[in-house]
Design a protein around this motif. Structure first.
Motif, PDB file in Angstrom:
ATOM      1  N   THR A  79       4.967 -51.513  84.440  1.00  0.00           N
ATOM      2  CA  THR A  79       4.869 -52.079  85.755  1.00  0.00           C
ATOM      3  C   THR A  79       5.620 -50.903  86.558  1.00  0.00           C
ATOM      4  O   THR A  79       6.216 -49.886  86.007  1.00  0.00           O
ATOM      5  CB  THR A  79       5.481 -52.973  86.649  1.00  0.00           C
ATOM      6  OG1 THR A  79       4.924 -53.634  87.736  1.00  0.00           O
ATOM      7  CG2 THR A  79       6.545 -53.514  86.339  1.00  0.00           C
ATOM      8  N   THR A  80       5.212 -50.820  88.311  1.00  0.00           N
ATOM      9  CA  THR A  80       5.512 -49.404  88.824  1.00  0.00           C
ATOM     10  C   THR A  80       6.515 -49.959  90.088  1.00  0.00           C
ATOM     11  O   THR A  80       6.082 -51.883  90.439  1.00  0.00           O
ATOM     12  CB  THR A  80       4.848 -48.927  89.456  1.00  0.00           C
ATOM     13  OG1 THR A  80       3.934 -48.159  88.558  1.00  0.00           O
ATOM     14  CG2 THR A  80       5.054 -47.540  90.300  1.00  0.00           C
ATOM     15  N   CYS A  81       8.128 -50.045  90.079  1.00  0.00           N
ATOM     16  CA  CYS A  81       8.825 -50.317  91.391  1.00  0.00           C
ATOM     17  C   CYS A  81       7.572 -49.715  92.782  1.00  0.00           C
ATOM     18  O   CYS A  81       7.763 -48.609  93.342  1.00  0.00           O
ATOM     19  CB  CYS A  81      10.361 -49.489  91.335  1.00  0.00           C
ATOM     20  SG  CYS A  81      11.503 -50.192  92.640  1.00  0.00           S
ATOM     21  N   GLU A  82       8.000 -50.786  92.993  1.00  0.00           N
ATOM     22  CA  GLU A  82       7.479 -50.659  94.955  1.00  0.00           C
ATOM     23  C   GLU A  82       8.591 -50.575  95.622  1.00  0.00           C
ATOM     24  O   GLU A  82       8.177 -50.057  97.400  1.00  0.00           O
ATOM     25  CB  GLU A  82       6.640 -51.631  95.218  1.00  0.00           C
ATOM     26  CG  GLU A  82       7.542 -53.394  95.120  1.00  0.00           C
ATOM     27  CD  GLU A  82       6.589 -54.379  95.877  1.00  0.00           C
ATOM     28  OE1 GLU A  82       6.891 -54.692  95.697  1.00  0.00           O
ATOM     29  OE2 GLU A  82       5.049 -54.179  95.752  1.00  0.00           O
ATOM     30  N   PHE A  83       9.617 -50.483  95.581  1.00  0.00           N
ATOM     31  CA  PHE A  83      10.789 -50.037  96.635  1.00  0.00           C
ATOM     32  C   PHE A  83      10.981 -49.072  97.255  1.00  0.00           C
ATOM     33  O   PHE A  83      11.707 -49.090  98.279  1.00  0.00           O
ATOM     34  CB  PHE A  83      12.313 -50.424  95.894  1.00  0.00           C
ATOM     35  CG  PHE A  83      11.855 -52.397  95.543  1.00  0.00           C
ATOM     36  CD1 PHE A  83      12.692 -53.277  97.665  1.00  0.00           C
ATOM     37  CD2 PHE A  83      11.867 -53.119  95.167  1.00  0.00           C
ATOM     38  CE1 PHE A  83      13.126 -54.944  97.647  1.00  0.00           C
ATOM     39  CE2 PHE A  83      11.829 -54.529  94.749  1.00  0.00           C
ATOM     40  CZ  PHE A  83      12.519 -55.151  95.928  1.00  0.00           C
ATOM     41  N   CYS A  84      10.373 -48.205  96.871  1.00  0.00           N
ATOM     42  CA  CYS A  84      10.203 -46.538  97.872  1.00  0.00           C
ATOM     43  C   CYS A  84       9.658 -45.739  97.119  1.00  0.00           C
ATOM     44  O   CYS A  84       9.007 -46.152  95.928  1.00  0.00           O
ATOM     45  CB  CYS A  84      11.600 -46.192  97.168  1.00  0.00           C
ATOM     46  SG  CYS A  84      11.976 -45.151  95.842  1.00  0.00           S
TER      47      CYS A  84
END
Length: 245
Positions: free
Chosen positions: A6-11
């Motif tokens: 998955t892909t981190c969405e925090f920045c």
């Protein structure tokens, strides 16, 4: 244990990692070694950001506010209340009285659905997005200056830069793995110039730190341009060959 990419969405770095799933719960995080940004590393947000999913403080059911506070409700009751309120507002004040605000935390597809919901279901064109307040101006500026509303170099190229000028960005906190590239560049001898009212982590390690007053960014940049042009420091050959206007 199943691993889900998955892909981190925090920045905006967009780091990839694998979530270790066991018994229907996330129990581990594994950085993606092959991803060009994360390269097998993650910041604290990437390592720990998933914990809210199984947090006991997470809301698992809708809450409806009444005179004595909030009470838990079923999804059907909550949806019915929302539908009734929207219908009431549209009837009394028209669809133009409704506005929809979307989020940079959503995917492009989710933002598309949000504006579709606003226009097709609610009948309003009053659609906005939080990035308009911070990122829209940079898109216009970059597109006007460089022809594209995005960065003109890859993130990995930052590490090989000779000089880096940072203004309006607390890079190591806002985009940690880009900040990591800046720190690596410093260890390789790069000169880093930071202009920020607050002395950030990168500012403490910079070759030159300018603590200008809040709101004076434009004045600072105009002053720098004035000195460059007045003293003939601009790259005339580059300007003649690569720019127009």
């Amino acid at each position: 244990m199943k691993k889900v990419l998955t892909t981190c969405e925090f920045c905006g770095c967009g780091c990839n990692f694998y979530l270790g799933v066991e018994g229907g719960e996330i129990v581990a995080v594994y950085p993606s070694v092959s991803h060009p940004i994360s390269q097998g590393r993650l910041c604290i947000k990437g390592w720990q950001g998933h914990e809210y999913i199984h947090s006991p403080e997470r809301l698992m059911a809708p809450l409806i506010k009444e005179r004595n506070g909030f009470r838990e409700a079923s999804w059907n009751e909550a949806y019915q209340l929302i539908t009734n309120k929207f219908s009431q507002i549209r009837t009394q004040y028209s669809s133009d009285s409704i506005a929809v605000l979307s989020s940079a935390k959503c995917t492009n597809e989710e933002n598309y659905l949000m504006q579709k919901f606003a226009r097709a279901c609610l009948g309003t064109n009053n659609v906005d997005h939080c990035a308009r307040l911070c990122h829209a101006s940079t898109v216009i500026g970059l597109a006007t200056t460089f022809g594209s509303g995005a960065m003109t170099n890859s993130i990995n190229e930052i590490e090989g830069a000779d000089v880096i000028f940072i203004i309006g960005s607390n890079t190591t906190e806002q985009h940690p793995l880009i900040g990591d590239r800046v720190l690596r560049a410093i260890t390789k001898g790069a000169k880093v110039i930071v202009a920020d009212p607050r002395q950030t982590q990168v500012a403490k390690l910079s070759s030159l730190y300018l603590m200008h007053k809040p709101g004076s960014d434009v004045a600072l940049l105009n002053g720098m341009m004035n000195v460059i042009i007045t003293e003939g420091l601009e790259d005339k050959e580059f300007i003649a060959e690569r720019t127009e206007g």
